[in-house]
Write an enzyme that holds these catalytic residues in place. Structure first.
Site, PDB file in Angstrom:
ATOM      1  NE  ARG A 127     -17.650 -26.170  -2.630  1.00 47.91           N
ATOM      2  CZ  ARG A 127     -16.912 -27.093  -3.242  1.00 47.91           C
ATOM      3  NH1 ARG A 127     -15.869 -26.736  -3.988  1.00 47.91           N
ATOM      4  NH2 ARG A 127     -17.229 -28.376  -3.122  1.00 47.91           N
ATOM      5  CB  SER A 179       2.759  14.333   1.610  1.00 48.14           C
ATOM      6  OG  SER A 179       1.835  15.383   1.726  1.00 48.14           O
ATOM      7  CB  CYS A 230       2.566   2.064   6.193  1.00 48.19           C
ATOM      8  SG  CYS A 230       0.994   2.560   6.938  1.00 48.19           S
TER       9      CYS A 230
END
Length: 456
Positions: free
Chosen positions: A448, A42, A46
């Site tokens: 947009r 556990s 990373c």
């Protein structure tokens, strides 16, 4: 009668499954045995680059739950330094080897959780006995590398081979440690998880950090002196070094699964259903970096080895193993990383992947600032959107920028997950305050621009 769950692999997927099964069923009802070939359970793989760099000062900070905690607090029989070397589906048992004490043991199971993770890609030239060549896949790997950095004679030069997430993060970590770093990448860009126009921004930032980046260069061998690596041999000439870090990516760890007859998919990962059951093999489950899963945008099977997926998949498997019901919906490939202070985020499909999946699309790039332009610390952010033509549905997004850039990818990931169009996105009610965003957030500016591109 007490049932028995055997778990192969004691990190994200395996321990998430074990913990979830234990929460739902007590030790008198379900015995859980976990085999882990390393020393740790556990932990955050990373986080290894940040421990190597010194930003994280203590290795134990990366460990969420130790083997002792799992045993004493959760009644999970964790056996570290034990590697499963055989699975007998007919007899419903595994064979595990004690890597320190020697000898094999056979253990029966009612349910088997296969969570063996991934293994680093290691070409023939990297299979050497020379000291100073490291992968960074496990916490044991990180411990070996950290020990090398702190031993005499101290290394002064490093070559990182491969420009993916691990390669980029390790290059930064080694620069922070004061080494002269060269990154070698066979492709024309590092960070192939984003499109080339966005990867160029990452390359510029890394060079600004002092990393010597050599793209389009193929490594062909290693040279050693006195038993230590001394050069990386490439088709562009030799590169002197005291240390080599391999960042060539990973593949599903399925050798044991293949020998047992578990089915693999086209990506090379184990084929599972939405409940994380191994296809057509009763009582066998798999999760994490060893499995393939569904990409929700392309509809194709993919292998995306990330701790976020592994933990979620393990949780789903644990719920189902213990008699509940849960499913894993798939992935969209959301990921973030950093290069010094430059933040990089991506989700969904890149242009090449969108073409391969048969989509007609437009892609736009918009530049804006992370904060109101007048607020101290405002810096440029580049947002790229890929939208389906003519529907306008978002297919993918990438962001490269400074502070507040990477986590904006989460807004785009939620839009992508829910099949929003870029027109829908222009109306998103996003938070605004000058320290955090301009009036028109960069996400809205890009949306947009994509709407305009679709109208042309």
């Amino acid at each position: 009668m007490t049932e028995r769950l055997i778990v192969i692999g004691g990190d994200a997927a395996g321990m998430s499954a074990a913990a979830q099964a234990r929460r739902r069923r007590g030790p008198d009802d379900l015995e859980i045995v976990v085999f882990e070939r390393g020393h740790f359970t556990s932990y955050s793989a990373c986080g290894i680059p940040y421990w190597i760099s010194g930003l994280v000062t203590d290795r134990e900070q990366l460990v969420a739950r130790s083997p002792k905690t799992h045993r004493e607090d959760y009644a999970i029989d964790v056996r570290i330094r034990h590697e499963v070397v055989g699975i007998d589906l007919d007899r419903r048992e595994v064979v595990a080897r004690d890597l320190d004490g020697g000898g094999d043991v056979r253990e029966p199971f009612d349910n088997l959780m296969y969570a063996a993770g991934a293994v680093p890609k290691k070409p023939a030239w990297a299979r050497t006995d020379a000291a100073g060549v490291f992968g960074v896949q496990t916490l044991d790997d990180g411990s070996a590398l950290r020990g090398w950095l702190e031993a005499e004679p101290r290394p002064r030069r490093a070559v990182v081979v491969g420009g993916g997430y691990i390669g980029v993060e390790m290059a930064e970590a080694l620069v922070r440690r004061g080494l002269s770093v060269t990154l070698v990448e066979r492709d024309e860009q590092p960070m192939s998880t984003v499109d080339p126009d966005m990867a160029r921004l990452v390359t510029e930032a890394m060079r600004g950090l002092g990393v010597d980046i050599r793209t389009g260069v193929r490594v062909t061998g290693l040279t050693e002196r006195d038993g230590r690596v001394s050069e990386v041999v490439t088709d562009d000439g030799p590169i002197p070094t005291d240390l080599v870090v391999l960042g060539l990516g990973v593949r599903p760890n399925t050798e044991l699964a293949t020998a047992a007859g578990l089915p693999l998919g086209p990506t090379g990962g184990i084929r599972v259903d939405r409940q994380m059951r191994v296809s057509e093999v009763p009582g066998v489950w798999a999760a994490g970096d060893c499995v393939e899963t569904l990409h929700k945008v392309s509809g194709m099977p993919v292998h995306v080895p990330l701790g976020t997926h592994a933990n979620k998949q393990g949780r789903v498997a644990g719920i189902n193993i213990s008699g509940g019901y849960a499913t894993f919906a798939g992935v969209i490939g959301t990921a973030v990383t950093k290069v010094c202070d430059l933040e990089v985020g991506r989700t969904g499909l890149r242009e090449r992947e969108a073409r391969m999946a048969g989509f007609e699309f437009v892609s736009v790039i918009a530049e804006s600032t992370n904060r109101a332009g007048y607020y101290p610390g405002a810096r440029l952010m580049t947002v790229k959107l890929i939208a389906e033509r003519p529907s306008g549905r978002l297919l993918g997004a990438q962001i490269v920028g400074w502070s507040e850039a990477a986590k904006r990818i989460d807004t785009l990931a939620v839009a992508l997950w829910n099949k929003m169009t870029v027109d829908d996105m222009t109306a998103l009610d996003l938070g605004y305050a000058p320290p955090y965003a301009p009036v028109w957030d960069p996400v809205l500016v890009a949306a947009r621009k994509a709407v305009d591109a679709l109208a042309r």
